[in-house]
Every structure is written in C-alpha cells, then in structure tokens.
Design an enzyme around this catalytic site. Structure first.
Site, PDB file in Angstrom:
ATOM      1  N   GLY A 144       0.764  -1.518   0.047  1.00 35.67           N
ATOM      2  CA  GLY A 144       0.055  -0.319   0.269  1.00 35.67           C
ATOM      3  C   GLY A 144       0.091   1.354  -0.239  1.00 35.67           C
ATOM      4  O   GLY A 144       1.748   1.965   1.324  1.00 35.67           O
ATOM      5  N   GLU A 176       2.971   0.217 -10.787  1.00 42.22           N
ATOM      6  CA  GLU A 176       4.501   0.187 -11.050  1.00 42.22           C
ATOM      7  C   GLU A 176       5.445   2.038 -11.506  1.00 42.22           C
ATOM      8  O   GLU A 176       6.238   1.006 -11.616  1.00 42.22           O
ATOM      9  CB  GLU A 176       5.123  -1.481 -11.260  1.00 42.22           C
ATOM     10  CG  GLU A 176       4.202  -2.537 -11.782  1.00 42.22           C
ATOM     11  CD  GLU A 176       3.886  -3.246 -10.051  1.00 42.22           C
ATOM     12  OE1 GLU A 176       4.934  -2.006  -8.885  1.00 42.22           O
ATOM     13  OE2 GLU A 176       3.358  -3.639  -9.421  1.00 42.22           O
TER      14      GLU A 176
HETATM   15  C1  FAD Z   1      -5.632  -2.319 -11.098  1.00 46.12           C
HETATM   16  C2  FAD Z   1      -4.629  -0.634 -10.495  1.00 46.12           C
HETATM   17  C3  FAD Z   1      -3.931  -1.877  -9.210  1.00 46.12           C
HETATM   18  C4  FAD Z   1      -2.556  -0.946  -8.829  1.00 46.12           C
HETATM   19  N1  FAD Z   1      -1.859  -1.564  -7.771  1.00 46.12           N
HETATM   20  C5  FAD Z   1      -1.224  -0.739  -7.146  1.00 46.12           C
HETATM   21  C6  FAD Z   1      -0.547  -1.618  -5.934  1.00 46.12           C
HETATM   22  O1  FAD Z   1      -0.931  -2.484  -5.376  1.00 46.12           O
HETATM   23  N2  FAD Z   1       0.027  -0.853  -5.083  1.00 46.12           N
HETATM   24  C7  FAD Z   1       0.132   0.888  -4.793  1.00 46.12           C
HETATM   25  O2  FAD Z   1       0.857   1.195  -4.019  1.00 46.12           O
HETATM   26  N3  FAD Z   1      -0.426   1.302  -6.043  1.00 46.12           N
HETATM   27  C8  FAD Z   1      -1.029   0.547  -7.255  1.00 46.12           C
HETATM   28  N4  FAD Z   1      -1.570   0.922  -8.450  1.00 46.12           N
HETATM   29  C9  FAD Z   1      -1.490   2.868  -8.778  1.00 46.12           C
HETATM   30  C10 FAD Z   1      -0.586   2.932  -9.538  1.00 46.12           C
HETATM   31  O3  FAD Z   1       0.676   2.892  -9.121  1.00 46.12           O
HETATM   32  C11 FAD Z   1      -1.165   4.324  -9.414  1.00 46.12           C
HETATM   33  O4  FAD Z   1      -2.262   5.001 -10.233  1.00 46.12           O
HETATM   34  C12 FAD Z   1       0.347   4.787 -10.464  1.00 46.12           C
HETATM   35  O5  FAD Z   1       1.718   4.967  -9.873  1.00 46.12           O
HETATM   36  C13 FAD Z   1       0.439   6.487 -11.265  1.00 46.12           C
HETATM   37  O6  FAD Z   1      -0.086   7.297 -10.016  1.00 46.12           O
HETATM   38  P1  FAD Z   1      -1.791   8.347  -9.962  1.00 46.12           P
HETATM   39  O7  FAD Z   1      -2.820   7.568 -10.600  1.00 46.12           O
HETATM   40  O8  FAD Z   1      -1.635   8.830  -8.606  1.00 46.12           O
HETATM   41  O9  FAD Z   1      -0.614   8.671 -10.859  1.00 46.12           O
HETATM   42  P2  FAD Z   1      -0.468  10.333 -10.756  1.00 46.12           P
HETATM   43  O10 FAD Z   1       0.492  10.598 -10.573  1.00 46.12           O
HETATM   44  O11 FAD Z   1      -1.793  11.903 -10.853  1.00 46.12           O
HETATM   45  O12 FAD Z   1      -0.123  10.850 -12.919  1.00 46.12           O
HETATM   46  C14 FAD Z   1      -0.875  11.304 -13.467  1.00 46.12           C
HETATM   47  C15 FAD Z   1       0.076  11.483 -15.326  1.00 46.12           C
HETATM   48  O13 FAD Z   1       0.890  12.661 -14.356  1.00 46.12           O
HETATM   49  C16 FAD Z   1       2.032  12.396 -15.201  1.00 46.12           C
HETATM   50  N5  FAD Z   1       3.169  12.190 -14.290  1.00 46.12           N
HETATM   51  C17 FAD Z   1       2.641  13.085 -13.033  1.00 46.12           C
HETATM   52  N6  FAD Z   1       4.065  13.191 -12.266  1.00 46.12           N
HETATM   53  C18 FAD Z   1       4.734  13.521 -13.335  1.00 46.12           C
HETATM   54  C19 FAD Z   1       6.257  14.066 -13.860  1.00 46.12           C
HETATM   55  N7  FAD Z   1       6.929  14.676 -12.782  1.00 46.12           N
HETATM   56  N8  FAD Z   1       7.129  14.329 -14.972  1.00 46.12           N
HETATM   57  C20 FAD Z   1       6.008  13.341 -16.004  1.00 46.12           C
HETATM   58  N9  FAD Z   1       5.039  13.141 -16.177  1.00 46.12           N
HETATM   59  C21 FAD Z   1       4.344  13.237 -14.863  1.00 46.12           C
HETATM   60  C22 FAD Z   1       1.898  10.330 -14.719  1.00 46.12           C
HETATM   61  O14 FAD Z   1       3.421   9.958 -15.863  1.00 46.12           O
HETATM   62  C23 FAD Z   1       1.021  10.683 -15.547  1.00 46.12           C
HETATM   63  O15 FAD Z   1       0.378  10.432 -17.294  1.00 46.12           O
HETATM   64  C24 FAD Z   1      -2.268   0.336  -8.740  1.00 46.12           C
HETATM   65  C25 FAD Z   1      -3.448   1.017 -10.156  1.00 46.12           C
HETATM   66  C26 FAD Z   1      -4.172   0.493 -10.755  1.00 46.12           C
HETATM   67  C27 FAD Z   1      -4.823   1.426 -11.311  1.00 46.12           C
END
Ligand code: FAD
Length: 385
Positions: free
Chosen positions: A125, A364
């Site tokens: 998490g 990831e």
């Molecule tokens: C089915 C599923 C399973 C998952 N399993 C897990 C799990 O087991 N454990 C866990 O902890 N998480 C899990 N996640 C979460 C996942 O790791 C996150 O969704 C992911 O890290 C992206 O974060 P966010 O969705 O908040 O997107 P955001 O961080 O809000 O990003 C949105 C967009 O902005 C871009 N962006 C953000 N910052 C930058 C930057 N500095 N430079 C350029 N572009 C940027 C991103 O690339 C993306 O295109 C899961 C997600 C899903 C959908």
C-alpha cells in the site's frame, strides 16, 4: 562471455509452467474475467508445484531458483492470464521479497513461507488518493503511542487489498521530513481500524482484486515496523525494482500470446484468394511484433542477469518495464489488426489481453516516471526535484 541459452533448470521450469498454463489457465481465463473471480484453487495448485516461490530461498519454502526462472514464470503466467501474473508480481516481488530484504528473522519466518506456498496473500500500500507518482507526497501518518503506532489515512488502487493476510503499508512518522519521514509497517488483516474497500468495474485485470485500504486509527505494534524508522521510501523503491521486473516479463508473455493468435489467424484467414499472412502489410505487423517481443525479452533477461549477481539494476529494470509495457500494448493492438473485426468480440482472447495490457504503462510507475528514472541515471540530473 555472452550466453543466450537457458540452463537445464530454467528450461525445465519453462516447460512445467507452460504446460500448466495451457491446461489450467488459458482455457479458463475468459470465465474468470467475466465473473471477476480469482481462481484460488488454481493458485493453490501453482503453489503445490513450487512455482509461486520460484525465486524464494528454500529456507522459506521457496524453490531457491534464480531471477531468470522468476521472469520465466511471470512470462508464462502473462501468456495465459495477466490477473494471475499480477498476483504473482504482488505476492512475490512486492511483498515476499521485500520482507526478505528488510524484515526481522521473525517477520520473515511468519509471513514469507505461506506466501511462497500460495496459501497466503499480501499487498503493498503505497499509492493514495492524492499521491501516485509523487509517493513521497503521501498524507497517511503513523503517530507513536508507547509501543504502538497509530495509522491514519487512505491507500488507493491496492492490488489484493481485500484478500491480503498482510499488507505492507507506508506512512509518515515525521510529516516534515519528506521522503525521509516515511516508515513501512506490516499490518495484519484482523487489525482493528484497518478496512479494505473493493473497487469494481476496472477495464482490465478483472479477475484480480483491487481496492482501497482505509486506516482509521489502526494500532500496529513497533515490532511490525518493516526496516528502520524513516527508511520506508527506500523499502518502497526496492520493492518496485523487483515488481517492475516481473511486470516487464509478464508483458513479454502476453505479447507472445497475442502474436501466436495473430500468426495462426494469418495462416488460415483467406482474403483476395490467399492467406492474409501472404499479404506484405500483414507480414509487416507480424515481423514488428516478433522483433519487439525479442527485444523485450532480452531487456528482461539482462536485468535478471544483473539481479542474479546482486548488481545495481534500477536503470535496466526500468528500461525493461518501460519498453515491455508499451510494447505489449502495441502487440495487442497489432494482433487485433491482423484479426480484423473478429478480434473485437469475446470469440478470441485478444480483447481481454488488450484491456488487461493497458494497466502496464500506468502502475509500478507510469511510463513517464520510468523515463525520468532512466534519464536521471544517464544525466545525473533528477527531474523530480
Ligand atoms: C489496477 C491497478 C492496480 C494498482 N496496484 C497498486 C498496488 O498494489 N499498490 C500501490 O501502491 N499502487 C497500486 N496502483 C497505483 C498505481 O501505481 C498508480 O496509479 C500509479 O503510480 C500512477 O499514480 P496516479 O494514478 O496517482 O497518477 P498521477 O501520479 O496523478 O499521474 C497522472 C499523469 O501525470 C504524469 N506525471 C506525474 N508526475 C509526473 C512528472 N514528474 N513528470 C512527468 N509526468 C508526470 C503521469 O505519468 C501520468 O501520466 C495500482 C493502480 C491500478 C490502476
């Protein structure tokens, strides 16, 4: 010396898992997707084969094999069902291996063997509603209270949230110290104030449980801290180094499955009085898929080769994850192009593979985050600060 051949042991693992996937997983993956149901009985069989704990030492009920075997299992599972490959990645790469690296002797003995045997599930998490890519911006807190820490906050999108016996949860023990104020904890399922909330209607990975973790004053004993206080960010990143590796390998497997479907179809489907595989532009689609799958597999095995030696591999693992996660989306797209309209129905598993593959460039660490890590490794300039 560069040797591209698999060892006898690696080939034996590949053969065993490939046969298991063909018999137990590929024929059933469609139904699991429709029912949004994880096949626990099949998972137990994989555990009995010693396949779930392939890369876990024998002292912890694993098979003690190397990182190439680990990738081979992920690739073969990815060939049949990405939900199942995802459970392998989370249980072994994100959870068991992280406990092995950072845990106390008691923590390792308690949590790792049942996961390696396929009899227990774990989750990781890190992500929160307001912090994904910027994990250090998390809001969850762990306030010290005698021998306990009191956890508050929400974790979002957590694979296995609802089915895990143990959760690795990250929270701030020092709100003013940024990434250095984060600590990792092992939270048992029955902990009061710790509640999972399932998430439904995902576009893919429907057979796999995903949910939210709600922490509302969950009391966790200090012995449940994973790694030192304030080192949680390092714990989280080390877990991702392992998990990105199996995600990449799983993508190679799914892309290979898409290619095999496209090849069979291209040989049989007749248009303009010849198999469509005889049309040059269809061959181009096939050739690009073959080439990119080979490239992806080599990137994965190169990262695995470094991991086997205990050498730094973040750059190589990120390259494998970035390339393979984008590549599997192209492969599914192109395979659908080969099948034309028939690919658009449930008659072929391509539509599920296409949906399941979309996640790989998002979790990831998104593709953008992988690029920033690779760029930092090359330039020595971090774009994150
Ligand atoms: C089915 C599923 C399973 C998952 N399993 C897990 C799990 O087991 N454990 C866990 O902890 N998480 C899990 N996640 C979460 C996942 O790791 C996150 O969704 C992911 O890290 C992206 O974060 P966010 O969705 O908040 O997107 P955001 O961080 O809000 O990003 C949105 C967009 O902005 C871009 N962006 C953000 N910052 C930058 C930057 N500095 N430079 C350029 N572009 C940027 C991103 O690339 C993306 O295109 C899961 C997600 C899903 C959908």
């Amino acid at each position: 010396m560069v040797d591209f051949a698999l060892t006898e042991e690696q080939m034996a693992v590949q053969k065993m898992v490939r046969e298991f996937v063909a018999k137990e997983i590929t024929p059933n993956a469609k139904q699991w997707d429709i029912e949004e149901k994880f096949p626990l009985n099949v998972w137990h069989k994989l555990g009995d084969l010693g396949v779930i704990g392939t890369a876990i030492p024998e002292d912890y009920e694993g098979s003690g094999m190397d990182y190439i075997c680990h990738a081979i299992v992920a690739e073969e599972l990815g060939y049949g069902c990405s939900s199942m490959r995802g459970s392998y990645s989370v249980n072994i790469s994100l959870v068991a291996k992280t406990i092995l690296k950072w845990g106390t002797a008691e923590q390792k003995q308690k949590y790792v063997p049942p996961i390696a045997l396929g009899r227990s599930f774990g989750c990781y998490g890190l992500t929160e509603p307001d912090s994904g890519s910027n994990a250090a911006g998390m809001k969850s807190t762990a306030e010290k209270d005698g021998d306990y820490y009191v956890l508050s906050g929400n974790k979002m999108w957590i694979t296995h949230a609802d089915v895990s016996d143990v959760s690795i949860v990250f929270a701030k023990t020092d709100k003013n110290a940024g990434a250095r104020g984060i600590t990792a904890f092992l939270v048992d399922k029955e902990t009061s104030g710790f509640t999972p909330q399932p998430i439904h209607e995902k576009i893919g990975l429907r057979a796999q449980d995903t949910g939210e973790l709600i922490m509302d004053g969950a009391r966790v004993h200090k012995d449940q801290m994973l790694g030192p206080e304030g080192k949680g960010f390092a714990v989280a990143m080390s877990a991702l180094d392992n998990a990105r590796y199996t995600v990449a390998a799983g993508c190679v497997g799914t892309a290979q499955a898409a290619l095999d479907i496209a090849k069979n179809y291209a040989r049989e489907r007749i248009q303009f009085d010849k198999p469509i595989g005889g049309h040059q532009l269809v061959q181009q689609l096939i050739a690009n898929m073959v080439m990119e799958i080979e490239m992806g597999r080599m990137l994965v095995w190169r990262a695995g080769w470094l991991k086997n030696q205990g050498a730094p591999n973040t750059r190589e693992t990120c390259m494998a994850k970035y390339f393979c996660s984008e590549m599997v989306n192209r492969a599914c797209f192109n395979a659908m192009q080969v099948l034309g309209g028939y690919s658009f129905s449930g008659e072929y598993p391509l539509e599920r593979m296409y949906r399941d593959s979309r996640i790989n460039t998002l979790y990831e660490g998104t593709s953008q985050i992988q690029q920033l890590i690779i760029g930092n490794a090359e330039l020595g300039i971090s774009a994150f600060v």
